[in-house]
Scaffold this motif. Structure first.
Motif, PDB file in Angstrom:
ATOM      1  N   ALA B 175       0.846  -1.198   0.000  1.00 44.18           N
ATOM      2  CA  ALA B 175       0.000   0.000   0.000  1.00 44.18           C
ATOM      3  C   ALA B 175       0.882   1.249   0.000  1.00 44.18           C
ATOM      4  O   ALA B 175       0.645   2.192  -0.760  1.00 44.18           O
ATOM      5  N   ALA B 176       1.908   1.231   0.840  1.00 46.29           N
ATOM      6  CA  ALA B 176       2.799   2.392   0.924  1.00 46.29           C
ATOM      7  C   ALA B 176       3.544   2.582  -0.395  1.00 46.29           C
ATOM      8  O   ALA B 176       3.698   3.708  -0.880  1.00 46.29           O
ATOM      9  N   ARG B 177       3.997   1.478  -0.991  1.00 45.60           N
ATOM     10  CA  ARG B 177       4.717   1.569  -2.262  1.00 45.60           C
ATOM     11  C   ARG B 177       3.808   2.171  -3.339  1.00 45.60           C
ATOM     12  O   ARG B 177       4.241   3.026  -4.103  1.00 45.60           O
ATOM     13  N   SER B 178       2.557   1.720  -3.362  1.00 42.50           N
ATOM     14  CA  SER B 178       1.661   2.228  -4.410  1.00 42.50           C
ATOM     15  C   SER B 178       1.371   3.708  -4.207  1.00 42.50           C
ATOM     16  O   SER B 178       1.013   4.409  -5.147  1.00 42.50           O
ATOM     17  N   LEU B 179       1.519   4.182  -2.972  1.00 47.87           N
ATOM     18  CA  LEU B 179       1.296   5.611  -2.712  1.00 47.87           C
ATOM     19  C   LEU B 179       2.548   6.444  -2.997  1.00 47.87           C
ATOM     20  O   LEU B 179       2.533   7.655  -2.845  1.00 47.87           O
ATOM     21  N   GLY B 180       3.630   5.750  -3.363  1.00 48.30           N
ATOM     22  CA  GLY B 180       4.831   6.485  -3.762  1.00 48.30           C
ATOM     23  C   GLY B 180       6.004   6.355  -2.805  1.00 48.30           C
ATOM     24  O   GLY B 180       7.002   7.061  -2.956  1.00 48.30           O
TER      25      GLY B 180
END
Lengths: 354, 293
Positions: B175-180
């Protein structure tokens, strides 16, 4: 709200010949998919058909063995997940447990170095958009499953992603919340206009939400089309079987269609089998009429009440079972053992030669 | 029937008190004896001079320079061991969960290995390695950090693994990765805040173990608190026992803090006390205390 819509740039997405294997299992076997700007495409299929792998490859969370991912015309296949500018809502609850709902929504904005006041305002707006502005200060463990997924949606949309990815976001919720949230996701998606890929194994969800539905099987698209096409004109027996219920009835192909139980039904694909071939026709329960007739050869076996409509199972003399959808008001005349006549409506059907 | 139940309940209550009493005497008697030994003079009078000296660090350093050096070494060792353990173990455990889940059992096996090897055997293996360590880094007691990092692995790994099990690391990281978020941000802003109590537990356990370690330090000829206490026992028995008692109380205080942190976390619903208790505090306490015996 108007500002939200106007700030979204819709882009086209293309998955080009994606292949991905896990050991001996081919999760994706040459998947091609085009999504138009602002469109919501649902990938539907049974477990292990590769739909989630396709979404994860688009998100950058998996690498394809071969094939390309193009977003807005640019090849992003080798770009890591954190540089793809995609918002994602997961099946599992994915809110950061140590942050409040508002802070969760702010997370992506903070990474984009937005000023505190600005990102707080935007996060607040997003929470209002998904309908839980009143719970902004709550921690995830203080929110219900449905509320958590709303926050996750707000968090994914807050960063104004190029593409929104929904990985079975409703499957952990109870039936009522699922229907409610499904409608809201569709409303919000239309409002913000973000190109969206939605993965689900629930056909009702896919048909209700998507502009187009892609039915997947063994790592490939079996059919891609509008919900009406997928349901009414399934391209293959698998699609007819997987999407909605189908009776598998024996028939023989004739010049004008396929003859099933004495009725000639038009064929969706007339080239599917040669004239005279014995086939299995996929007939929807709503195309089956039951007429109470003491001379009828079919006997009612069981009925299940589903609200306004009911499903009645009848047995033919050769033990073939036929499922019919009838108005629940007729249930009293179709008690088990009643002799009936099966009449098929001439709706187009798909046949399989297997 | 009611009388029978009441009698059984009374009997249970009495048994409970007897057990508490016996265990209390068993654990407290040696401690009371230690305190008595430090305050009683040969003539039968009581004095707190030993404790006053222990509290006056400046004077303590002048009177017992070796003890002071041992204390400083152990404090330094505790800090460095905690740092190296965290820097090595947390990213490794997270990475294994995210990318190499099949390696988890192997990592667990490797981390638990030091528990099965007696300290004396460990020293036999470490001695030639430390010949090189001494050659390159000198003979400072702080070089024991490397050996201690290995020694604390079983306890620290268990604590951190329990913390990671309590959260869905994979989904949170994705989730954090997809948020950048880059990997460093995922680690620092997402994983660490959610396993804070597990990291605290691992750190407390490490400190307790390092403060109580004697065998390796003694056999590798390095001076730490326990070695200093042992030496001091030959010249000033009362001070030696007083320092032992203080170290013991400190270890217990740390372990109580650990349980407290676990309970508080449990209320917030992220990590349950049971999971934090994967390493029994009493086990660590007995290890820490029993090192020298």
């Amino acid at each position: 709200m108007t500002a939200l819509v106007s700030t979204t740039n819709s882009v086209a997405v293309r998955l080009d010949g994606l292949r991905r294997s896990f050991g001996d299992v081919h999760a994706l076997d040459g998947l091609d998919l085009d999504i138009a700007p602002g469109e919501l495409v649902a990938l539907l299929g049974p477990s292990g058909c590769g739909k989630t792998t396709a979404l994860r490859i688009l998100a950058g969370l998996e690498d394809p063995d071969t094939g390309r991912v193009l977003v807005g015309g640019k090849d992003v296949t080798d770009r890591p997940a954190n540089h793809r500018d995609m918002g994602m809502v997961f099946q599992a609850y994915s809110l950061f447990p140590h942050l409040t709902a508002l802070e969760n929504v702010e997370f992506g904005l903070m990474l984009r170095r937005q000023r505190a006041a600005q990102r707080r305002r935007r996060a607040g707006e997003m929470l209002e958009l998904v309908g839980i502005g009143a719970h902004a200060g709550r921690y995830p463990h203080q929110l219900s499953g449905g509320q958590q997924q709303r926050v996750a949606l707000a968090r994914a949309l807050a960063i104004q992603p190029q593409v929104l990815l929904l990985d079975e976001p409703l499957s952990a919720l109870d039936a009522k919340v699922r229907v409610q949230l499904r409608d809201e996701i569709r409303r919000i998606q239309r409002e913000v206009g973000t190109t969206t890929l939605f993965v689900t194994h629930d056909q009702e969800e896919a048909l209700a939400m998507a502009d187009r539905v892609g039915v997947m099987r063994s790592g490939r698209l079996e059919q891609l089309g509008s919900p009406e096409d997928i349901y009414g004109r399934p391209a293959t027996a698998f699609v007819a079987d997987f999407v909605g219920l189908s009776n598998r009835l024996p028939g023989r192909v004739s010049d004008s269609g396929v003859e099933v139980l004495g009725t000639v039904l038009p064929l969706i694909d007339s080239s599917a089998a040669p004239v005279g071939a014995a086939v299995t026709a996929m007939v929807r329960p709503e195309s089956v009429n039951l007429e109470v007739d003491p001379q009828g050869v079919a006997r009612v076996l069981a009925a299940s009440f589903l609200g306004p409509t009911s499903r009645v199972t009848v047995a033919l003399p050769d033990d073939t079972l036929v499922l019919a959808q009838v108005a629940s008001s007729r249930l009293h005349e179709l008690s088990p053992g009643t002799a009936t006549r099966v009449v098929l409506q001439p709706t187009p059907v798909v046949v399989s030669t297997a | 029937m009611a009388g029978l139940i009441a009698r059984a309940a009374r009997r249970q209550r009495v048994m409970r008190w007897i057990v508490v009493l016996v265990l209390g005497v068993f654990f407290l008697l040696p401690l009371v004896a230690m305190v008595m030994f430090t305050i009683r003079e040969p003539n039968g009078h009581y004095t707190f001079s030993t404790w006053r000296l222990l509290a006056n660090w400046k004077q303590l350093g002048q009177t017992y320079p070796d003890l002071w050096a041992g204390m400083k070494s152990s404090a330094g060792l505790a800090v460095f061991t905690v740092l190296i353990m965290l820097v090595m173990l947390v990213p490794t455990a997270v990475w294994v969960r995210l990318r190499l889940p099949k390696m988890r059992r192997f990592l667990e096996f490797v981390c638990l290995l030091p528990l099965t090897i007696p300290a004396i055997v460990l020293v036999v293996g470490l001695a030639p390695v430390y010949a090189w360590v001494t050659y390159f880094l000198g003979g400072s007691a702080l070089t024991l950090t490397f050996a201690y990092t290995i020694l604390v692995l079983p306890y620290a790994y268990r604590a951190i693994d329990a913390g990671l099990s309590a959260i869905d690391v994979r989904t949170l990281a994705e989730a954090a990765r997809s948020l950048g978020a880059g990997w460093a941000t995922v680690m620092w802003r997402v994983v660490l805040p959610n396993i804070r109590s597990a990291v605290l537990s691992a750190s407390f356990l490490t400190v307790a173990l390092v403060l109580g370690e004697f065998t390796i330090a003694s056999l590798l000829n390095r001076e730490n608190l326990q070695v200093a206490i042992d030496l001091l026992g030959k010249s000033s028995a009362t001070m030696s026992v007083a320092v032992s008692f203080a170290a013991l109380v400190l270890a217990f205080a740390l372990l109580f803090l650990l349980s407290f942190a676990g309970r508080r976390r449990g209320r917030r619903g992220a990590t349950t006390p049971d999971q934090l208790g994967a390493v029994s505090p009493s086990l660590i306490a007995s290890e820490a205390i029993g090192e020298r015996s």
